[in-house]
Write a protein that holds these residues in place. Structure first.
Motif, mmCIF file in Angstrom:
data_model
loop_
_atom_site.group_PDB
_atom_site.id
_atom_site.type_symbol
_atom_site.label_atom_id
_atom_site.label_comp_id
_atom_site.label_asym_id
_atom_site.label_seq_id
_atom_site.Cartn_x
_atom_site.Cartn_y
_atom_site.Cartn_z
ATOM 1 N N ARG A 14 12.061 9.488 -0.171
ATOM 2 C CA ARG A 14 13.024 10.561 -0.453
ATOM 3 C C ARG A 14 12.535 11.419 -1.616
ATOM 4 N N SER A 15 12.037 10.777 -2.667
ATOM 5 C CA SER A 15 11.552 11.520 -3.841
ATOM 6 C C SER A 15 10.346 12.395 -3.513
ATOM 7 N N ALA A 16 9.516 11.916 -2.594
ATOM 8 C CA ALA A 16 8.319 12.668 -2.201
ATOM 9 C C ALA A 16 8.618 13.720 -1.139
ATOM 10 N N ASP A 17 9.886 13.819 -0.765
ATOM 11 C CA ASP A 17 10.312 14.785 0.255
ATOM 12 C C ASP A 17 9.571 14.582 1.573
ATOM 13 N N LEU A 18 9.437 13.307 1.952
ATOM 14 C CA LEU A 18 8.799 12.950 3.206
ATOM 15 C C LEU A 18 9.843 12.460 4.201
ATOM 16 N N ALA B 125 0.833 -1.210 0.000
ATOM 17 C CA ALA B 125 0.000 0.000 0.000
ATOM 18 C C ALA B 125 0.865 1.257 0.000
ATOM 19 N N ALA B 126 1.915 1.267 0.808
ATOM 20 C CA ALA B 126 2.812 2.424 0.858
ATOM 21 C C ALA B 126 3.508 2.634 -0.485
ATOM 22 N N ARG B 127 3.935 1.541 -1.094
ATOM 23 C CA ARG B 127 4.641 1.603 -2.378
ATOM 24 C C ARG B 127 3.757 2.225 -3.464
ATOM 25 N N GLU B 128 2.500 1.787 -3.548
ATOM 26 C CA GLU B 128 1.599 2.303 -4.577
ATOM 27 C C GLU B 128 1.235 3.759 -4.331
ATOM 28 N N ALA B 129 1.019 4.114 -3.076
ATOM 29 C CA ALA B 129 0.705 5.506 -2.753
ATOM 30 C C ALA B 129 1.877 6.418 -3.102
ATOM 31 N N LEU B 130 3.083 5.987 -2.792
ATOM 32 C CA LEU B 130 4.269 6.787 -3.100
ATOM 33 C C LEU B 130 4.482 6.913 -4.606
ATOM 34 N N ALA B 131 4.149 5.865 -5.347
ATOM 35 C CA ALA B 131 4.364 5.879 -6.792
ATOM 36 C C ALA B 131 3.314 6.703 -7.535
ATOM 37 N N TYR B 132 2.049 6.646 -7.076
ATOM 38 C CA TYR B 132 0.955 7.241 -7.830
ATOM 39 C C TYR B 132 0.339 8.491 -7.195
ATOM 40 N N ARG B 133 0.295 8.546 -5.868
ATOM 41 C CA ARG B 133 -0.324 9.698 -5.203
ATOM 42 C C ARG B 133 0.499 10.138 -3.994
ATOM 43 N N PRO B 134 1.769 10.443 -4.182
ATOM 44 C CA PRO B 134 2.619 10.805 -3.031
ATOM 45 C C PRO B 134 2.137 12.047 -2.289
ATOM 46 N N GLU B 135 1.421 12.918 -3.020
ATOM 47 C CA GLU B 135 0.951 14.149 -2.378
ATOM 48 C C GLU B 135 -0.128 13.898 -1.334
ATOM 49 N N THR B 136 -0.718 12.704 -1.349
ATOM 50 C CA THR B 136 -1.769 12.400 -0.372
ATOM 51 C C THR B 136 -1.206 11.898 0.961
ATOM 52 N N ILE B 137 0.052 11.511 0.991
ATOM 53 C CA ILE B 137 0.624 10.923 2.208
ATOM 54 C C ILE B 137 0.931 12.009 3.238
ATOM 55 N N VAL B 138 0.409 11.832 4.427
ATOM 56 C CA VAL B 138 0.598 12.784 5.518
ATOM 57 C C VAL B 138 1.746 12.348 6.423
ATOM 58 N N GLU B 139 1.775 11.076 6.766
ATOM 59 C CA GLU B 139 2.820 10.528 7.629
ATOM 60 C C GLU B 139 3.123 9.103 7.205
ATOM 61 N N ILE B 140 4.357 8.692 7.408
ATOM 62 C CA ILE B 140 4.722 7.303 7.162
ATOM 63 C C ILE B 140 5.581 6.804 8.315
#
Length: 266
Positions: free
Chosen positions: A68-72, A35-50
């Motif tokens: 790192r790519s999503a600057d999280l 789930a984390a992998r797909e969110a980071l690949a397709y909708r990284p802007e939706t992630i609040v915390e990991i």
């Protein structure tokens, strides 16, 4: 590192297993590396915390690179903390919190879709997640959930989509009559899947045209008023001794038959 399973931060994440907390915050829970992998690949802007254990992040370098790519920033935790956050018994060392991003019915049909799924009162989380996954695999343009369908951000639904939740637009809490009206306005034929319909093979030729499939409740199927909204009602034939097909299995067949027909005409 987060070490206390009873800390307010951990409890706030754990509350997202409940629909009331998801509705109040507009957030939802992602469990496990897929789930984390797909969110980071397709909708990284939706992630609040990991959140992750150091061992898990080391085990999944692609997730580390995605973060790192999503600057999280990853919040490191103990296994006990992750177990307290998650809905599953084994979250596999990674949990994330993401924003819900439903799409409006208006926007879905404004995009001139050719294949849309409408779920009316689908109540089983596993079924809904599998239908979303099948819709994604068959190249559907969107999935629309009417008001009585299970919450797509339920952790069990999210897990069953295996990441497809992030691949296509999903509308939540739609009105069925309004949805059908908009489908017609966008030039789609609405086909209801129901055991009382015409034989699938006799009418499968219509599937090459823009189509919105309407699927109903696992136990009761579609109510008569819902069926009346559709342009056509079809049933899948049963050739063996099975009493019926599981809803998600039947939906998968309908969607793939439509995908085959539409691509043959392209």
């Amino acid at each position: 590192m987060l070490e206390n399973p009873r800390s307010p931060r951990v409890r706030a994440v754990a509350k997202l297993t409940k629909r009331s907390a998801r509705q109040e915050t507009g957030l939802f829970l992602l469990e496990g590396p897929q789930a984390a992998r797909e969110a980071l690949a397709y909708r990284p802007e939706t992630i609040v915390e990991i959140f992750a254990t150091p061992t898990a992040l080391e085990r999944h370098p692609d997730i580390r690179e995605g973060v790192r790519s999503a600057d999280l920033e990853v919040v490191f935790t103990t296994e006990a903390v992750l177990d307290s956050m998650a809905d599953t018994v084994t979250p596999q060392g990674i949990v994330a919190v993401a924003r819900q991003t439903p799409t409006s019915v208006r926007d879905i049909f404004a995009a001139s879709p050719r294949l849309v799924v409408i779920c009316e009162e689908v109540r089983d989380p596993g079924n809904l997640g599998t239908i979303i996954r099948a819709a994604d695999a068959a190249g559907a343009d969107a999935v629309i959930l009417t008001g009585r369908t299970v919450d797509p951000y339920n952790p069990k639904v999210v897990r069953a989509t295996t990441g497809s939740l992030f691949h296509l637009p999903i509308s939540v809490g739609a009105d069925l009559a309004t949805t059908v009206e908009r489908a017609h306005g966008a030039g789609l034929r609405v086909i209801a899947a129901d055991v009382g319909g015409e034989d699938f093979l006799a009418s499968r030729h219509v599937l090459a045209e823009p189509t919105a499939w309407l699927f109903g409740n696992e136990a009761r199927g579609l109510e008569e008023d819902a069926i009346q909204l559709a342009d056509l009602t079809l049933r899948l034939p049963i050739y063996g001794a099975a009493e019926s097909l599981n809803l998600a299995t039947a939906a998968s067949v309908c969607l793939y038959e439509t995908a085959f027909a539409q691509r043959a005409e392209a």
